[in-house]
Structures are given as structure tokens and as C-alpha cells.
Design an enzyme around this catalytic site. Structure first.
Site, PDB file in Angstrom:
ATOM      1  CB  CYS A   1      -0.958   0.028   1.198  1.00  0.00           C
ATOM      2  SG  CYS A   1      -0.245  -0.470   2.757  1.00  0.00           S
TER       3      CYS A   1
ATOM      4  CG  ASP B   1      13.065  -9.242 -14.218  1.00  0.00           C
ATOM      5  OD1 ASP B   1      12.713  -8.068 -13.933  1.00  0.00           O
ATOM      6  OD2 ASP B   1      12.261 -10.190 -14.274  1.00  0.00           O
TER       7      ASP B   1
ATOM      8  CB  CYS C   1      13.523 -10.882   1.294  1.00  0.00           C
ATOM      9  SG  CYS C   1      14.260  -9.408   0.543  1.00  0.00           S
TER      10      CYS C   1
END
EC number: 2.4.2.14
Length: 550
Positions: free
Chosen positions: A88, A434, A525
Site C-alpha cells: 500500500c 530483471d 528476504c
């Protein structure tokens, strides 16, 4: 799309020129922007924040369409599996008569942070009124709806759901009425102790109306025994663990808060007419013509009202070790934004330069996977001394399809979004750049597309380290068992993807690029080492029944 662009131009042209006059309101001339130094407030200023709050004199109106209470989204985007999703974005505006329209424009600029719901809440004559809806900002709002949101103070929110469905009741801002008055909230982040806090509140009689952890904050504020809203807010924030960049409105104040670790971004800007704007990214400030002042510091609370202007307070537990999200620079933020004091486009370009240095390969052309791989591809190509071209184009208006996702048609999913440029690829040794690989299925299909277009060799370079862990701080990620880098070695991934070579940016190089600030970033991560450990037994996975942070 033509209608959308015209709609945006109508909103911007109708008032941006109107509000470029010098500030005439003397209360705004006393605004004081406290920059990086942790300035202590004078006792008189602190007393103004702690004086007893009057009893509520407000009513709340929520213009929600019950017909939209549940909209299923059975099948995700075709490239959903290949990208992590920021959940968000938030906006706050103070001191502009067109606050709702400024909020709309800022949310439009933050649409990439959440595409499934949007909402705006304004304050006018002591009344907080909100309009929320499922869909894009331009689908939820129009001129007539914005006319229903008068006032010079507003907050806004765009959301991306972590579950497989979008519920209108979970779209922020949330607005509630308590014994001390009314309050609206918009939140970016995720509380790692959400489940335990919710259980504690339910044991004390709280009833929850949403599946969002954001509602926890409102219950904690309402139950606090402190005498003012400001002290109630501090009391609530001290019980929260995890990531939160939040904006609040009451009938008198606009408040911005960032957690002590600084996981998610939050910035502040100033318009020429004295209006204050808070937003998740500086790209939102650019669109509403607000000059970027500074980033909200980790653990900082900023209170804005007409009596005392802008005040900065540090009342949350201090964390020496910060943990700003590295992925904001890798993928989430717009390249024209300044995030955590760094230009995003520059970071991505330098990621590509490092990749070319560490993982050189003889090639004829470098192509990006649009759009997030573009700047890294440019950096790679310049360092490698070859041209960077668009060998893949995005098909416009691809969106979702009505075709059932049988295997026969699922394999065409990537072709719906990406089309190879044969002239660029045929007979060439191609490097594809990427930003990241999540599950790997989309990357394998892109490589197959490039080979079908006649590429002689296909080498893949990823401008981030391998993702091996889930995020608990406001990012929609699969469980680690679903992450390809957690299951396979680089060579095994290369075979799975079908490319001639595969290389990732090293974690050490990312830290080196961040320089002296490297210790202030979160790499969980990539490393599996979490700065704030989840306190609940909930397993993070896509399709979780809880809308974390949204």
C-alpha cells in the site's frame, strides 16, 4: 485510457494554479521544519500537545457501496508469481482548501503501490467524511465524489490485497468514533505481533470489523487511558512491533508516524501556499507540486495543526539499528522517487554496473524486462560496452483475461503481457536483465519467448540477490518453500529457466553500494535474518486469510 488522462488533467488544472499564491494565512507562516537533528521541544509546546482533549463534537459519514462488499479475484495477474508486491501507499494533506483533490493526485502517483482499492478521508467543520472503493484511483473517484469531500485536511490510501479477494471493508482510510473524538488512519506496513494483540483485545471485549491489522491501532488508541489523542497514539505505538508508516486525522490535527526501524518510507513536502503533504514516495510530491523537504525519520511523530504549526516529537523506543527496506530501491518505488535519501533510478543503474562487473558475459545486446529492469539494464550495457535495446515490449491494456486458466491457455499468459522484438533478438547473444526472481515460472516463459524470436544465446542477469525468505514487514511474498532461490542452486535454476547462464547481484555488493548507510537497511528476504522476529505462529503465504498491513 484517454478518458483517464482527461479526468486527471481536469483535476490538476482546476486548482494547481489557484494554489500557487504566497501563503496569506499567518498560522502557516510559523511552520517549522525540523530536519535530521532530534530537536527537543520546549515545555510550552509539549504542554500544547498534552492538554486534555474536548469531548467529541463530530459525526462520521462513510460512503461505501454495499454492493462492492465482496469482489472475488479468483485468478491473479499473469506475472503475479514473478514479483513481490508492496501492499500500500499513504498520503496526508494539511492546509489546502482542495485537500481531497491533492490527495487524489498523490494517490494516482502512488498507484503502483496498490491497485485493488483506494480511499480518501477529509475533515471539514469538525466532521470526518470518507469515501472508499475497490479498484484503481480513477475508478473509485470522480469529480462528483471529490465534491463530497470538502475540507483543508485529508488522508488517502491505495491498497494491494495479500489474499485472493478484495473486500471493501478492508479498504482504508479507516474512520472510527471514540469517546475522545473521531480519528482516521491510513497505514503502510505490517505488525508482526498482530495476532497476539488482536487476541488480547478480543479478550477485553473488542469487536473487529475488518481483517486488517491496521484496525488494531484504532482499538489500542480507544482503550488507552491517556488524556489526549497524542498520548493515546504514543501508548498504542509502543505496543506495536513491526513496520508502520501511518498518517492520522482528527478534527484538528494531521499526524504522521514512522516506526523506529524505518522499514517503510514516508516523506514530507511543502506547497507554495503553505500546505503540508506527507506521502510514501517523492513522486507523489512531484505531481502535486510540493517541494520535497525531508524524510520522516525512524521513530519520529510529526503533528500538524493550525495553532502550533509543524512539531516533531521522538517519543517511541529508540532503535540504534535501523531496517529500511532494500527492495524499495530494487523494485517497489518509482525510479523518479527519492527513497531513504537516495535516488531510486541511480541505485538501479549502479546495480546493473555492478552486475556487469561481477558477472561479465560476451553478448551483442542487453534487454530489460520492463519496467523494473530498465535502469539496471542500462547500467549493465554501458559497463559491458554494448547497446541496450527494448527486445521485449509490454502489450498495452493486457490486464486480466476471461479465458479459463487451463494449462493450454496458461502458457500463453506471458505472451499476453510481453511481445518479443524479433529484429533486436534474432541471431544475437542476448543478456536479459530483471530486478528479481520469485518463483521463476514467468522468467522461464520470457526466456522461451526470446529463443522463439531467434536469439542465439540467452543469458539472464538479476539485479538483486536471490530471495530466500518471506517478508513480514508489509510486502506480499510467498512462503519460503515457494521461492525458487530457496529450493535450488543457481545452476539448478539456470536449468529450470532454460538460459545459457544465470547470475545474481551479490548481497555483499548491495551493502557496499549502500556505503556507510548499509547497516540501516533490511536484507531479511536475502539473508533470512529478521530485525524483528514474528511473534505469532502465522505462516506467511500468498492467499493468507489475513490482509496483512492493508
Amino acid at each position: 485510457m484517454a478518458t483517464t488522462h482527461h479526468h486527471l488533467s481536469l483535476l490538476s488544472s482546476s486548482f494547481l494554479q489557484e494554489t500557487q499564491k504566497p501563503c496569506s494565512n499567518p498560522s502557516y507562516k510559523k511552520l517549522l521544519f525540523l530536519h535530521s537533528s532530534k530537536t527537543l521541544l520546549k515545555p510550552s509546546i509539549f504542554r500544547s500537545l498534552t492538554k486534555p482533549h474536548n469531548q467529541p463534537k463530530t459525526r462520521i459519514f462513510c460512503n461505501n457501496n454495499p454492493a462492492l462488499d465482496f469482489i472475488s479475484e479468483e485468478y491473479p495477474n499473469d506475472d503475479y508469481d514473478e514479483k513481490l508486491r508492496e501492499e500500500c501507499g499513504v498520503v496526508g494533506v494539511f492546509g489546502d482548501p482542495d485537500a481531497s483533490r491533492l490527495c487524489y493526485l498523490a494517490l494516482y502517483a502512488l498507484q503502483h503501490r496498490g491497485k485493488e482499492g483506494a480511499g480518501i478521508a477529509t475533515v471539514n467543520d469538525g466532521v470526518i467524511k470518507s469515501i472508499t472503493g475497490v479498484g484503481l484511483v480513477t475508478e473509485v473517484f470522480n469529480e462528483s465524489k471529490l465534491d463530497q469531500l470538502p475540507g483543508d485536511m485529508a488522508i488517502g490510501h491505495v491498497r494491494y490485497s495479500t489474499a485472493g479477494s478484495s473486500m471493501l471493508r478492508n479498504v482504508q482510510p479507516f474512520v472510527r468514533s471514540c469517546r475522545f473524538g473521531s480519528v482516521g488512519i491510513a497505514h503502510n506496513g505490517n505488525f508482526v505481533n498482530y495476532q497476539s494483540l488482536k487476541a488480547m483485545l478480543e479478550d477485553k471485549g473488542s469487536i473487529f470489523n475488518t481483517d486488517s491489522d491496521t484496525e488494531i491501532v484504532l482499538h489500542l488508541i480507544a482503550r488507552s487511558k491517556a488524556q489526549t489523542f497524542f498520548l493515546k497514539l504514543i501508548d498504542a505505538c509502543k505496543q506495536l512491533q513491526g513496520a508502520y508508516s501511518m498518517v492520522f486525522v482528527t478534527e484538528e490535527k494531521l499526524v504522521a508516524v514512522r516506526d523506529p526501524f524505518g522499514f517503510r518510507p514516508l516523506v514530507m513536502g511543502l506547497r507554495r501556499n503553505g500546505a503540508i503533504v506527507f506521502a510514501s514516495e517523492t513522486t507523489a510530491l512531484d505531481l502535486v507540486e510540493a517541494e520535497y523537504e525531508r524524510e520522516i525519520n525512524p521513530g519520529e511523530i510529526i503533528v500538524v495543526d493550525k495553532d502550533d504549526g509543524v512539531q516533531s516529537i521522538y517519543a517511541l523506543p529508540y532503535q540504534e539499528q535501523k531496517a529500511s527496506c532494500t527492495f524499495e530501491h530494487i523494485y517497489f518505488s518509482q525510479p523518479n522517487s527519492i527513497v531513504f535519501g537516495r535516488a531510486v533510478s541511480k541505485s538501479r543503474y549502479e546495480f546493473g554496473v555492478i552486475l556487469a562487473t561481477e558477472s561479465h558475459v560476451d553478448c551483442d545486446v542487453v534487454i530489460p524486462v520492463l519496467d523494473s529492469g530498465e535502469y539496471a539494464a542500462q547500467g549493465f550495457a554501458e559497463k559491458a560496452g554494448v547497446s541496450c535495446k527494448r527486445g521485449l515490449i509490454r502489450r498495452p491494456y493486457s490486464g486480466r483475461t476471461f479465458i479459463e486458466p487451463s494449462q493450454k491457455f496458461r502458457d500463453l499468459g506471458v505472451k499476453l503481457k510481453h511481445a518479443p522484438v524479433k529484429e533486436v533478438l534474432e541471431g544475437k547473444r542476448v543478456v536479459v536483465v530483471d530486478d528479481s526472481i520469485v518463483r521463476g515460472t514467468t522468467s522461464s516463459q520470457i526466456i522461451r519467448l526470446i529463443r522463439e524470436a531467434g536469439a542465439k544465446e540467452v543469458h539472464m542477469r538479476i539485479a538483486s540477490p536471490p530471495i530466500i525468505g518471506s517478508c513480514y514487514y508489509g510486502v506480499d511474498t510467498p512462503s519460503k518453500e515457494e521461492l525458487i532461490s530457496n529450493k535450488m542452486s543457481v545452476e539448478e535454476m539456470r536449468e529450470f529457466l532454460g538460459c545459457d547462464s544465470l547470475a545474481f547481484l551479490s548481497l555483499e555488493s548491495v551493502k557496499k553500494l549502500m556505503g556507510s548507510d548499509s547497516s540501516d537497511f533490511c536484507y531479511a528476504c536475502f539473508s533470512g535474518k529478521y530485525p524483528v522476529l514474528p511473534k505469532d505462529d502465522k505462516v506467511k503465504s500468498v492467499g493468507d486469510s489475513v490482509d496483512n498491513g492493508v
